[in-house]
Design an enzyme around this catalytic site. Sequence first.
Site, PDB file in Angstrom:
ATOM      1  N   GLY A 104      46.594  15.364 -23.322  1.00 61.85           N
ATOM      2  CA  GLY A 104      46.850  14.632 -22.314  1.00 61.85           C
ATOM      3  C   GLY A 104      47.380  13.128 -22.669  1.00 61.85           C
ATOM      4  N   THR A 105      46.532  12.848 -24.161  1.00 63.42           N
ATOM      5  CA  THR A 105      47.124  11.721 -24.705  1.00 63.42           C
ATOM      6  C   THR A 105      48.203  11.649 -25.275  1.00 63.42           C
ATOM      7  OG1 THR A 105      44.758  11.004 -25.024  1.00 63.42           O
ATOM      8  CG2 THR A 105      46.462  10.070 -26.635  1.00 63.42           C
ATOM      9  N   GLN A 119      43.021  12.714 -14.083  1.00 61.78           N
ATOM     10  CA  GLN A 119      41.606  12.780 -13.595  1.00 61.78           C
ATOM     11  C   GLN A 119      41.898  13.406 -12.089  1.00 61.78           C
ATOM     12  OE1 GLN A 119      38.610  12.343 -14.504  1.00 61.78           O
ATOM     13  NE2 GLN A 119      39.153  11.486 -16.493  1.00 61.78           N
ATOM     14  N   SER A 163      46.007  16.755 -18.318  1.00 59.85           N
ATOM     15  CA  SER A 163      45.169  17.138 -19.537  1.00 59.85           C
ATOM     16  C   SER A 163      44.482  18.505 -18.923  1.00 59.85           C
ATOM     17  CB  SER A 163      44.361  16.206 -19.897  1.00 59.85           C
ATOM     18  OG  SER A 163      43.725  16.724 -20.936  1.00 59.85           O
ATOM     19  N   HIS A 174      41.876  20.293 -19.990  1.00 59.75           N
ATOM     20  CA  HIS A 174      40.387  20.292 -20.219  1.00 59.75           C
ATOM     21  C   HIS A 174      39.893  19.446 -18.930  1.00 59.75           C
ATOM     22  CE1 HIS A 174      39.431  16.447 -22.092  1.00 59.75           C
ATOM     23  NE2 HIS A 174      40.749  16.302 -22.319  1.00 59.75           N
ATOM     24  N   CYS A 209      36.781   6.370 -22.905  1.00 58.81           N
ATOM     25  CA  CYS A 209      37.422   6.678 -24.124  1.00 58.81           C
ATOM     26  C   CYS A 209      37.135   5.469 -25.353  1.00 58.81           C
ATOM     27  CB  CYS A 209      39.040   6.172 -23.974  1.00 58.81           C
ATOM     28  SG  CYS A 209      39.229   4.960 -22.924  1.00 58.81           S
TER      29      CYS A 209
END
Length: 470
Positions: free
Chosen positions: A74-75, A182, A199, A201, A325
């Site tokens: 995702g980052t 999210q 993302s 996961h 994070c």
Amino acid sequence: MSSPENVYFDAASTAPLHPVAKQALAAALDEGWADPARLYRSGRQARMLLDAARETVAELLGARPDEVSFTSSGTQAVQLGMLGALAGRRRTGRHLVHSAVEHSSVLHTAEQHAAAGGELTEVAVDRTGRVSAEEFAAALRPDTALAVLQSANHEVGTLQPVAEVGVRCAEAGVPLLVDAAQSVGRLEVPSGWAALTASAHKWGGPAGVGVLAVRKGVRFASALPADERESGRVPGYVNVPAIVAAAASLRAARLEAQTENARLHALVERIRAAVPRLVPEVEVVGDPVRRLPHLVTFSCLYVDGEVLLTELDRAGFAVSSGSSCTSSTLTPSHVLAAMGVLTEGNIRLSLPTGTTAAQVDRFLTVLPQLVADVRAPLGLDLPAPAAASSELVVRVDALGKRCPLPVIELAKHFGEVPVGGLVVVLADDEAARLDIPAWCEMREQAYEGEAPAAEYGGDRGFAYLVRRLS
């Protein structure tokens, strides 16, 4: 003495791997291991699996398949999306707008953009962590190349007004990149985005798969050297088995979401109501209404969040403290600081699919005394916790008993819990579903609904939850 059950309450960091993801990954490892860019049979088979996964993800995001690319996280999706949009619109200008509570991947990319000569405008949030659509729109300029806004905050769960901001951005001719990490898999994808990231996961897919969707017509130029894969947006070899598992688990998560969201929302409501009542000097933060269904954060005055996190871990609870994070550093949460709330002593619970009422109640049982123990060396004159023993929850086994016996057992054991405590009545007589709420109404106590008896150790029937108010 047996060790406590290990309970995982950190789904916002990473959700447990969904069973569907495990099954799809195992199958795809056998059938989709080859290079999907090759023309031989195993390559074509891998390509078919990759195309099918892309179509599934696109459908669930409300996008076209050719608008969706897969990244390694995702980052990376956020970084490539921002840099690509900024590069594609460099003739328009170098002004970037984002909220003050974005994920660190947005902030770090913005810092790099500023260091290279770009301009930034950071839009403030209110005390709940929400931006004003009007204030966000006011930050847009003729030279604004890109606006970035998350769909839901990763630390406090507050939902952002993405659709309203999207309308304002479209009117100004500015593309809006939405970081939906999210919310994808849990909530409907909001409208108004020009680019969107997610993302796997976070929704129960495997780690190592991110999603970058860019609408047709949005000017986009990869910030990295050219590569023929993933529409030229993401260089490198794609992990087909992991992508297949991500797509399968996303569909499964969306199918489960309506029922599971309601159940988790009720559990979070219980936590939001109980923690301020049980623990002195505590504040629940984030928007109480416009929020993710599974996430709650509260801050305890006079408490080091990392110390409390360690004590909760010893008690069998995996939770998060501070920024998801940056929690391994000593840097205060930029999200909580932007909201103007206490940045120390904060605990974030994010409940994964399958969390039980019994697990939540055990957390509420142990939390008050743990906070009191952490505060004890300070010598502060604070009220005692409202409940600091296992008697916060009393289980009454009325299985096999016909009404009015379940109600009689409830009345007999009701005084065993303190005010704020919970009595759980296990019963398999259908009349209990009517009589127990009626008893609560007559006695002016709180009936909090029912749950499967198995969540509280029963082998049949239901668990009826009664909260003592007086």
